[in-house]
Design a protein around this motif. Structure first.
Motif, PDB file in Angstrom:
ATOM      1  N   ASN A 403       0.748  -1.358   0.134  1.00 59.36           N
ATOM      2  CA  ASN A 403       0.076  -0.083   0.115  1.00 59.36           C
ATOM      3  C   ASN A 403       1.004   1.141  -0.102  1.00 59.36           C
ATOM      4  O   ASN A 403       1.278   1.332   1.094  1.00 59.36           O
ATOM      5  CB  ASN A 403      -0.998   0.397   0.636  1.00 59.36           C
ATOM      6  N   PRO A 404       0.912   2.170  -0.902  1.00 61.34           N
ATOM      7  CA  PRO A 404       1.961   2.414  -1.375  1.00 61.34           C
ATOM      8  C   PRO A 404       1.448   4.371  -0.518  1.00 61.34           C
ATOM      9  O   PRO A 404       2.387   5.042  -0.233  1.00 61.34           O
ATOM     10  CB  PRO A 404       1.852   3.234  -3.086  1.00 61.34           C
ATOM     11  N   GLU A 405       0.084   4.479  -0.119  1.00 62.17           N
ATOM     12  CA  GLU A 405       0.185   4.949   1.362  1.00 62.17           C
ATOM     13  C   GLU A 405       0.063   5.433   2.961  1.00 62.17           C
ATOM     14  O   GLU A 405       0.867   6.485   3.626  1.00 62.17           O
ATOM     15  CB  GLU A 405      -1.469   5.188   1.268  1.00 62.17           C
ATOM     16  N   ARG A 406       0.952   3.896   2.726  1.00 60.93           N
ATOM     17  CA  ARG A 406       1.361   3.508   4.121  1.00 60.93           C
ATOM     18  C   ARG A 406       2.861   2.916   4.102  1.00 60.93           C
ATOM     19  O   ARG A 406       3.540   3.410   4.945  1.00 60.93           O
ATOM     20  CB  ARG A 406       0.806   2.559   4.681  1.00 60.93           C
ATOM     21  N   VAL A 407       3.529   2.463   2.994  1.00 63.12           N
ATOM     22  CA  VAL A 407       4.698   1.983   2.850  1.00 63.12           C
ATOM     23  C   VAL A 407       5.257   2.052   1.231  1.00 63.12           C
ATOM     24  O   VAL A 407       4.666   2.145   0.660  1.00 63.12           O
ATOM     25  CB  VAL A 407       3.939  -0.018   3.541  1.00 63.12           C
ATOM     26  N   SER A 408       6.577   2.093   1.195  1.00 62.31           N
ATOM     27  CA  SER A 408       7.586   2.421  -0.120  1.00 62.31           C
ATOM     28  C   SER A 408       8.385   1.567  -0.842  1.00 62.31           C
ATOM     29  O   SER A 408       8.787   0.986   0.905  1.00 62.31           O
ATOM     30  CB  SER A 408       7.999   4.187  -0.751  1.00 62.31           C
ATOM     31  N   PHE A 409       8.186   1.161  -1.710  1.00 60.42           N
ATOM     32  CA  PHE A 409       9.251  -0.053  -1.874  1.00 60.42           C
ATOM     33  C   PHE A 409      10.597   0.928  -2.741  1.00 60.42           C
ATOM     34  O   PHE A 409      10.560   1.575  -3.904  1.00 60.42           O
ATOM     35  CB  PHE A 409       8.419  -0.716  -3.086  1.00 60.42           C
ATOM     36  N   THR A 410      11.387   0.130  -2.337  1.00 62.02           N
ATOM     37  CA  THR A 410      13.508   0.860  -2.817  1.00 62.02           C
ATOM     38  C   THR A 410      13.374   0.045  -4.410  1.00 62.02           C
ATOM     39  O   THR A 410      14.256  -0.859  -4.293  1.00 62.02           O
ATOM     40  CB  THR A 410      13.881   0.912  -2.027  1.00 62.02           C
ATOM     41  N   ASP A 411      12.855   0.185  -5.427  1.00 62.37           N
ATOM     42  CA  ASP A 411      13.545  -0.240  -6.536  1.00 62.37           C
ATOM     43  C   ASP A 411      14.991   0.374  -6.405  1.00 62.37           C
ATOM     44  O   ASP A 411      15.360   1.256  -6.827  1.00 62.37           O
ATOM     45  CB  ASP A 411      12.914   0.287  -7.780  1.00 62.37           C
ATOM     46  N   ARG A 412      15.292  -1.052  -6.714  1.00 65.36           N
ATOM     47  CA  ARG A 412      17.178  -0.524  -7.406  1.00 65.36           C
ATOM     48  C   ARG A 412      17.144  -2.536  -9.049  1.00 65.36           C
ATOM     49  O   ARG A 412      16.874  -3.118  -8.542  1.00 65.36           O
ATOM     50  CB  ARG A 412      17.960  -1.569  -5.733  1.00 65.36           C
ATOM     51  N   ALA A 413      17.682  -1.836  -9.392  1.00 68.61           N
ATOM     52  CA  ALA A 413      17.516  -1.936 -10.926  1.00 68.61           C
ATOM     53  C   ALA A 413      18.299  -3.208 -10.661  1.00 68.61           C
ATOM     54  O   ALA A 413      19.698  -3.615 -10.078  1.00 68.61           O
ATOM     55  CB  ALA A 413      17.962  -1.638 -11.877  1.00 68.61           C
ATOM     56  N   GLY A 414      18.375  -4.255 -11.428  1.00 71.46           N
ATOM     57  CA  GLY A 414      19.365  -5.531 -11.615  1.00 71.46           C
ATOM     58  C   GLY A 414      18.654  -6.964 -11.526  1.00 71.46           C
ATOM     59  O   GLY A 414      19.658  -7.615 -11.808  1.00 71.46           O
ATOM     60  N   GLY A 415      17.927  -6.454 -10.520  1.00 64.74           N
ATOM     61  CA  GLY A 415      17.524  -7.988 -10.675  1.00 64.74           C
ATOM     62  C   GLY A 415      16.474  -8.539 -11.513  1.00 64.74           C
ATOM     63  O   GLY A 415      15.897  -8.221 -12.231  1.00 64.74           O
ATOM     64  N   ASP A 416      16.136 -10.197 -11.664  1.00 70.28           N
ATOM     65  CA  ASP A 416      15.588 -10.738 -12.774  1.00 70.28           C
ATOM     66  C   ASP A 416      15.803 -12.213 -12.905  1.00 70.28           C
ATOM     67  O   ASP A 416      16.067 -12.720 -10.917  1.00 70.28           O
ATOM     68  CB  ASP A 416      16.737 -10.725 -14.497  1.00 70.28           C
ATOM     69  N   SER A 417      15.049 -12.887 -13.514  1.00 73.01           N
ATOM     70  CA  SER A 417      15.352 -14.170 -12.982  1.00 73.01           C
ATOM     71  C   SER A 417      16.293 -15.137 -13.184  1.00 73.01           C
ATOM     72  O   SER A 417      16.275 -16.192 -12.259  1.00 73.01           O
ATOM     73  CB  SER A 417      14.156 -14.884 -13.737  1.00 73.01           C
ATOM     74  N   THR A 418      17.287 -14.460 -13.132  1.00 72.14           N
ATOM     75  CA  THR A 418      18.284 -15.572 -12.936  1.00 72.14           C
ATOM     76  C   THR A 418      19.692 -14.752 -12.095  1.00 72.14           C
ATOM     77  O   THR A 418      20.987 -15.482 -12.622  1.00 72.14           O
ATOM     78  CB  THR A 418      19.453 -15.936 -15.233  1.00 72.14           C
ATOM     79  N   THR A 419      19.832 -13.513 -12.278  1.00 70.65           N
ATOM     80  CA  THR A 419      21.147 -13.357 -11.642  1.00 70.65           C
ATOM     81  C   THR A 419      20.505 -13.408  -9.891  1.00 70.65           C
ATOM     82  O   THR A 419      19.337 -12.585  -9.259  1.00 70.65           O
ATOM     83  CB  THR A 419      20.536 -11.572 -12.335  1.00 70.65           C
ATOM     84  N   ALA A 420      21.811 -13.447  -8.672  1.00 69.84           N
ATOM     85  CA  ALA A 420      21.422 -13.538  -7.750  1.00 69.84           C
ATOM     86  C   ALA A 420      21.296 -12.315  -6.879  1.00 69.84           C
ATOM     87  O   ALA A 420      22.357 -11.196  -7.230  1.00 69.84           O
ATOM     88  CB  ALA A 420      22.627 -14.386  -6.994  1.00 69.84           C
TER      89      ALA A 420
END
Length: 608
Positions: A403-420
């Motif tokens: 819920n963006p009115e209560r909590v925010s997500f920290t987006d950081r690029a680089g995550g995909d299905s095969t990258t640790a």
């Protein structure tokens, strides 16, 4: 699992020739004209006459099964012997609709066989049968042998003997001790007419027209009417499955806590979907217990509410979106973060290479808004096609709603299905190298299984690391009624490897920032007392918060009469030691016949 009742029932006792155990023949078998059913059944789980043709064995028909591929009838000797270990009833497999009726006095000539429901590889016990029969009706309208009463006094408290180490742990050849062990007691009644009375329902009616009752109402009882499975040595001996020889439409639709009043009676069978089963030709009357779905309280302004919810293979073609949305909004009171398990791709089980799930997730979010909830945002990572297990073509994965009115997500690029995803230190604080990211997705521990999804959230200026999990299923484990005691849990091997990786990742965060708030949650597919949970908890890196509840309230799933924990929320020391942790297992699905998922959601509230 088969999708039709006839397919499931048909699998219970298919032709014995398809799956027999080695024949054990008496060196000096009784003369054919003196053989009785108790001679066929013997004093162990397998017949001393297995593989032998018997002639003109007498008895009274007690039940007839005319549907599915397991057609046949049960019959019973009205003049039992004095040995409590020898059953007086047996199933006669006819392959086509039998031409006998309950109350017929018959003689049967045929071959004694041992059939293993589901196949030998399951580790199940075998069912003693007479196959390729020639049946002669001597007379009709005879009294059926009185049903043996199965109740709290007759069923022993000890569940099963330890298996013979010389036979790989099998109990098959051990002499039955029906006064000592519950499984021996039930085996001593295999094929006989039995009855239970005034029993409480402990697993709701399923789509196969089956339910479970207990004859021991005080055995590890929950306040809502179930029976808790709290350890590997508390299997709950009073549980028994109920099916019916009557029409499916007449089978009661029961929830946990309802009662079958009066007598429920019929032959005692054994099948691959739960073991000993009373196949009723007389059903008690359903008395509703009034069970209602729970609602958790709303989080306070300064509390962060984090939930996990397995939505059971949700895809855009399902009709459960409004119900799931109502559950999230009304029963869970719109948690700030929701980890969803079993979100399928945009065309569900169609195996055409589709992996995106945006249509599935957005349809759920729209339904939540329509139900009066917040406009959730979401984050996830699409899996590699057909590499994460689950229903073929479905590409299930974990998804974060927030819920963006209560909590925010920290987006950081680089995550995909095969990258640790990794952990770094920035300004003295732990930080994920990618958010969202997957934990070591190339590791063999995740082969044909879901990879954990890690993300960073910020609530009131505090970072919270959340790891969404869906560990390897318990498929392939031997059942509690297996011939091997204790039963083997082969699925643990992969699950333990997975738990080790999750714990190591949490440990890396905590070594980087000792006081980091970390939550690992989801469908762990294992119990709070299991070795899997112990590995996840490690040396204090995590703690399963469901253990903050009284033992009678620790369950998220109901399986074969056992209310048990599969879904967990584990927390790091900073959360546990805050003394403001509030945990709730919100019972909205598992105890009900009209469930929208087989899992109950879990909610954790705390102040970061």
């Amino acid at each position: 699992m088969p999708s039709k009742r006839t397919a499931r029932i048909g699998a219970l006792t298919v032709a014995a020739v398809c799956s027999t155990v080695s024949a054990v023949v008496l060196t000096a078998p009784a003369q054919a004209d003196t053989v009785h059913i108790h001679d066929i059944q013997g004093t162990t789980r397998t017949s001393p006459l297995a593989g032998t043709k018997v002639t003109d064995v007498p008895g009274i028909v007690t039940g007839v099964r005319t549907y599915g591929s397991s057609k046949g009838f049960w019959y019973q000797d009205p003049t039992p012997d004095a040995d409590p270990a020898t059953s007086e009833g047996v199933f006669v497999f006819t392959s086509s609709a039998p031409k006998v009726a309950v109350g017929d006095s018959v003689t049967v000539t045929g071959t004694v066989s041992e059939y293993v429901p589901g196949g030998v590889s399951t580790g199940n016990q075998s069912v003693t049968e007479v196959t390729k029969p020639t049946v002669t009706v001597v007379s009709s309208g005879n009294p059926v042998p009185a049903a043996t009463v199965v109740d709290a006094r007759s069923v022993p408290d000890d569940y099963a003997p330890a298996g013979d180490t010389a036979a790989a742990g099998s109990v098959n050849a051990l002499p039955l001790e029906p006064a000592q062990y519950a499984l021996d007691y039930y085996e001593s009644l295999e094929g006989m007419n039995v009855q239970v009375a005034d029993t409480r329902v402990v697993t709701a009616t399923d789509k196969y027209s089956e339910l479970w009752v207990t004859v021991k109402p005080h055995e590890h009882a929950t306040r809502r009417g179930g029976t808790v499975y709290g350890s590997y040595t508390s299997q709950n001996t009073g549980r028994i499955q109920i099916q019916s020889l009557g029409a499916t439409a007449d089978f009661p639709t029961a929830n946990v806590g309802d009662k079958l009043t009066g007598v429920t009676a019929g032959p005692l069978d054994y099948n691959q979907f739960g073991g000993y089963t009373l196949v009723a030709n007389q059903l008690g009357t359903l008395q509703k217990g009034g069970l209602e779905r729970e609602t958790t309280r709303k989080q306070a302004r300064g509390e962060l509410a984090v939930a996990t919810y397995n939505v059971e293979n949700l895809d855009p073609g399902d009709g459960t979106f409004a119900a799931h949305a109502s559950a999230i909004v009304n029963n869970l009171n719109s948690p700030d973060i929701v980890s969803l398990e079993e979100i399928q791709d945009n065309n569900g089980a169609t195996d055409d290479g589709t992996v995106a799930a945006d249509q599935t997730v957005n349809k759920l979010i729209d339904a939540i808004v329509a139900a009066g909830g917040p406009q959730y945002q979401w984050r996830s990572i699409d899996p590699v096609n057909d590499q994460d297990g689950g229903e073929p073509g479905g590409n299930i994965r974990q998804v974060f709603l927030f819920n963006p009115e209560r909590v925010s997500f920290t987006d950081r690029a680089g995550g995909d299905s095969t990258t640790a995803v990794g952990v770094t230190k920035v300004h003295g604080k732990a930080q994920l190298t990618a958010s969202p990211g997957r934990i070591d997705p190339a590791n063999d521990a995740w082969k044909s299984s879901r990879k954990p999804l890690a993300g960073e959230f910020v609530f009131r200026g505090q970072t919270v690391f959340v790891i969404a999990n869906h560990l390897n299923s318990k498929g392939g484990d031997q059942g509690l009624t297996a011939q091997y005691q204790p039963p083997a849990r082969s699925s643990e091997v992969q699950r333990h490897a997975q738990a080790t990786l999750v714990n190591a990742f949490v440990d890396e965060i905590l070594k980087t920032q000792k006081n980091a708030d970390v939550i690992a949650l989801g469908d762990m597919n294992d119990f709070e007392f299991s070795e899997t949970a112990k590995i996840l908890e490690g040396h204090g890196e995590l703690w399963s918060a469901i253990k903050s509840l009284p033992k009678s309230q620790r369950y998220t799933y109901d399986y074969q009469g056992n209310a048990q924990v599969l879904d967990q929320i584990l927390v790091s020391p900073s959360i546990r030691k805050g003394c403001d942790l509030d945990y709730d297992s919100v019972h909205i699905n598992a105890e009900f016949s009209d469930q929208i998922s087989d899992h109950d959601p879990q909610v954790l509230r705390f102040r970061p």
